[in-house]
Design an enzyme around this catalytic site. Structure first.
Site, PDB file in Angstrom:
ATOM      1  N   GLU A 173      30.685   7.568 -34.519  1.00 34.61           N
ATOM      2  CA  GLU A 173      30.036   7.304 -35.816  1.00 34.61           C
ATOM      3  C   GLU A 173      30.828   7.860 -37.002  1.00 34.61           C
ATOM      4  OE1 GLU A 173      25.942   8.526 -35.675  1.00 34.61           O
ATOM      5  OE2 GLU A 173      25.400   7.002 -34.203  1.00 34.61           O
ATOM      6  N   GLU A 292      25.045   3.246 -28.049  1.00 32.63           N
ATOM      7  CA  GLU A 292      23.840   4.004 -28.383  1.00 32.63           C
ATOM      8  C   GLU A 292      22.762   3.004 -28.766  1.00 32.63           C
ATOM      9  OE1 GLU A 292      23.780   7.422 -30.958  1.00 32.63           O
ATOM     10  OE2 GLU A 292      25.835   8.001 -30.400  1.00 32.63           O
TER      11      GLU A 292
END
Length: 498
Positions: A173, A292
């Site tokens: 991320e 995710e």
């Protein structure tokens, strides 16, 4: 009663299911590691400190790959802190989650655990506060046989044979301002390309996952993917997607319609990948790693009350209800519909932290979301058929949403066909029909249904079987046509064999 139809053709194949689409995730976060998969003081643990009761439940899920060690955690992690003699490992502050990391569980313990859990590693490298040299060193430590500093260090630590990890994440991320070492798209694209190039110089056999956007709703979505791929296309194999959904407004129809948004998210990222492929005049496809995904919102309020700088707190411990299980089933169906490009997916996470499995000092139990994951993982192996559905729709904040999410999986070796279906109507049953005359001789082998009159029903340690799948006989084949009754608010597995 609503009526719906599925249309399939055994020659219209989307793709073979990559088993890694049923992956999961263990991060150094909350009680995922300490008190989850690893608890030396527990009566349930083996001689290495691994919870055997948890391992049994994980084995039933048949999880082929587990992402580790993060997540946000990896962007501040020094992997060297978690190897070697345990009494020499440093206690460190983890700024990602504001806790103390003891480093009593690290890379080698994780690799030992993967063998006992019958899974493989998906290892992430720190491209937040570290960089290219560190990425090179950890691949050398894990994958070279010996004769170099880091491979010999692994041997010194008691691991003569290389871990031979084939799947690696280039950070986590990195578009997010919450991330340690957060970068702009050009900055990340360059370091991902260079780290990937050097890592593959050490071991050309590895596969690499670059960070896509951390969610569909972040402002830089789209431009981030285009820029990163423009820099790193030739070095990487997969681009990641992350997405969590919640029902904070207690609007269940809208909550279940998140599969519409997820479908659009996947399609959008595929389009960007293919646009960069065209610009670069390349032949290879960049496939997707949805590494995710889950429902996550129940624990937000309690997590704001956590004390800073403690060890392994009860953090992100969502207690999942029945409606969460319906959305998890729908999300898995959505990814299977894109099996031609979604090759890896990781339910985040596996134990205690937004997880299908919960533990205490007295046992382990299955949350509601355990069951759709288990059933789809077990029976969703084979070839995804292009599945068209004709079903009523309803209005949602994501646009028109079908009351039916469904996909068909064909297993030619076993002469089997499996239909996964979610009826999102909260009050009405649905009559499902599907022409199976191409599948001569196929009859219903089993019809499983997960349903409950209470959308908010949960499984607990004291009452672990409140929401469980049951067998029913509401599906049959007559003259080559499948007729099935899908009760309101329900997930179905219809297995047919010849």
């Amino acid at each position: 009663m609503k009526k719906s139809n599925l249309f399939i053709d055994k020659h219209f194949k989307v793709a073979e299911v990559d088993k890694r689409i049923y992956g999961s995730f263990i991060e150094h976060l909350g009680r995922a590691v300490y008190g989850g998969i690893y608890q030396p003081e527990s009566a349930f643990s083996d001689e290495q400190g691994f919870r055997t009761d948890v391992a049994k439940l994980i084995t039933r899920l048949d999880v082929p790959v587990v992402r580790y060690p993060g997540g946000n955690f990896v962007s501040g992690y020094h992997w060297e802190d978690g190897v070697g003699p345990k009494d020499e490992r440093p206690r460190k502050t983890d700024l990602a989650w504001n806790v103390i990391e003891t480093n009593q569980f690290g890379l080698n313990e994780f690799m030992d655990w993967t063998k006992k859990a019958n899974t493989e590693a998906m290892m992430a490298v720190n491209l937040g506060t570290r960089g290219v040299d560190d990425a090179k060193n950890i691949v050398e430590y894990c994958n070279l046989k010996g004769g170099t500093y880091y491979s010999d260090l692994r041997k010194k630590h008691g691991y003569q044979n290389p871990h031979d990890i084939k799947l690696w994440c280039l950070g986590n991320e990195m578009d997010g301002p919450w991330q340690m070492g957060h970068k702009t798209a050009p900055e990340y694209g360059r370091i991902a390309a260079e780290a990937g190039r050097i890592m593959k110089m050490v071991d050309p056999s590895i596969e690499l996952v670059a960070c896509g956007s951390s969610s569909l709703t972040i402002d830089t979505f789209g431009t981030w993917e285009d820029t990163v791929l423009s820099e790193a296309y030739d070095m990487i194999d997969y681009l990641s997607l992350h997405q969590y959904y919640g029902n904070q407004d207690n609007n269940t129809p809208d909550f279940l319609a998140n599969t519409v948004a997820m479908d659009e998210f996947i399609s959008s990222v595929v389009s960007i990948c293919d646009a960069v492929k065209a610009k670069k005049r390349r032949h290879k496809n960049i496939n997707l790693s949805f590494d995710e995904w889950n429902v996550w919102y129940h624990s937000h309020e309690q997590d704001q009350k956590l004390e800073r700088w403690c060890e392994a707190p009860h953090q992100l411990e969502d207690i999942y209800n029945f409606e969460d299980a319906l959305l998890v089933a729908g999300m898995m169906i959505t990814m299977l519909m894109h099996a031609d490009r979604v090759k890896i997916a990781c339910l985040a996470q596996l134990v205690n932290v937004i997880a299908p499995i919960m533990t205490s000092d007295t046992g382990a139990w299955k949350q509601t979301i355990y069951y759709p994951f288990e059933l789809i993982s077990r029976y969703g192996r084979g070839t995804v058929l292009g599945t068209l559905s004709d079903a009523p729709c309803y209005e949602s904040s994501h646009g028109d949403a079908s009351y039916l999410d469904a996909v068909c999986i064909m297993d030619e070796e076993q002469s089997a066909l499996t239909i996964f279906a979610v009826n999102k109507d909260l009050t009405d049953s649905m009559e499902l029909s599907c022409d199976l005359r191409q599948f001569e001789g196929y009859q219903v082998k089993e019809h499983l249904v997960l349903t409950n009159p209470d959308l908010k029903a949960v499984n607990t340690e004291e009452h672990p079987d409140c929401v469980v799948p049951v067998k029913t006989q509401n599906a049959k084949v007559t003259d080559g046509i499948l007729h099935a009754l899908l009760c309101d608010k329900s997930f179905h597995v219809i297995r047919l064999e010849r």
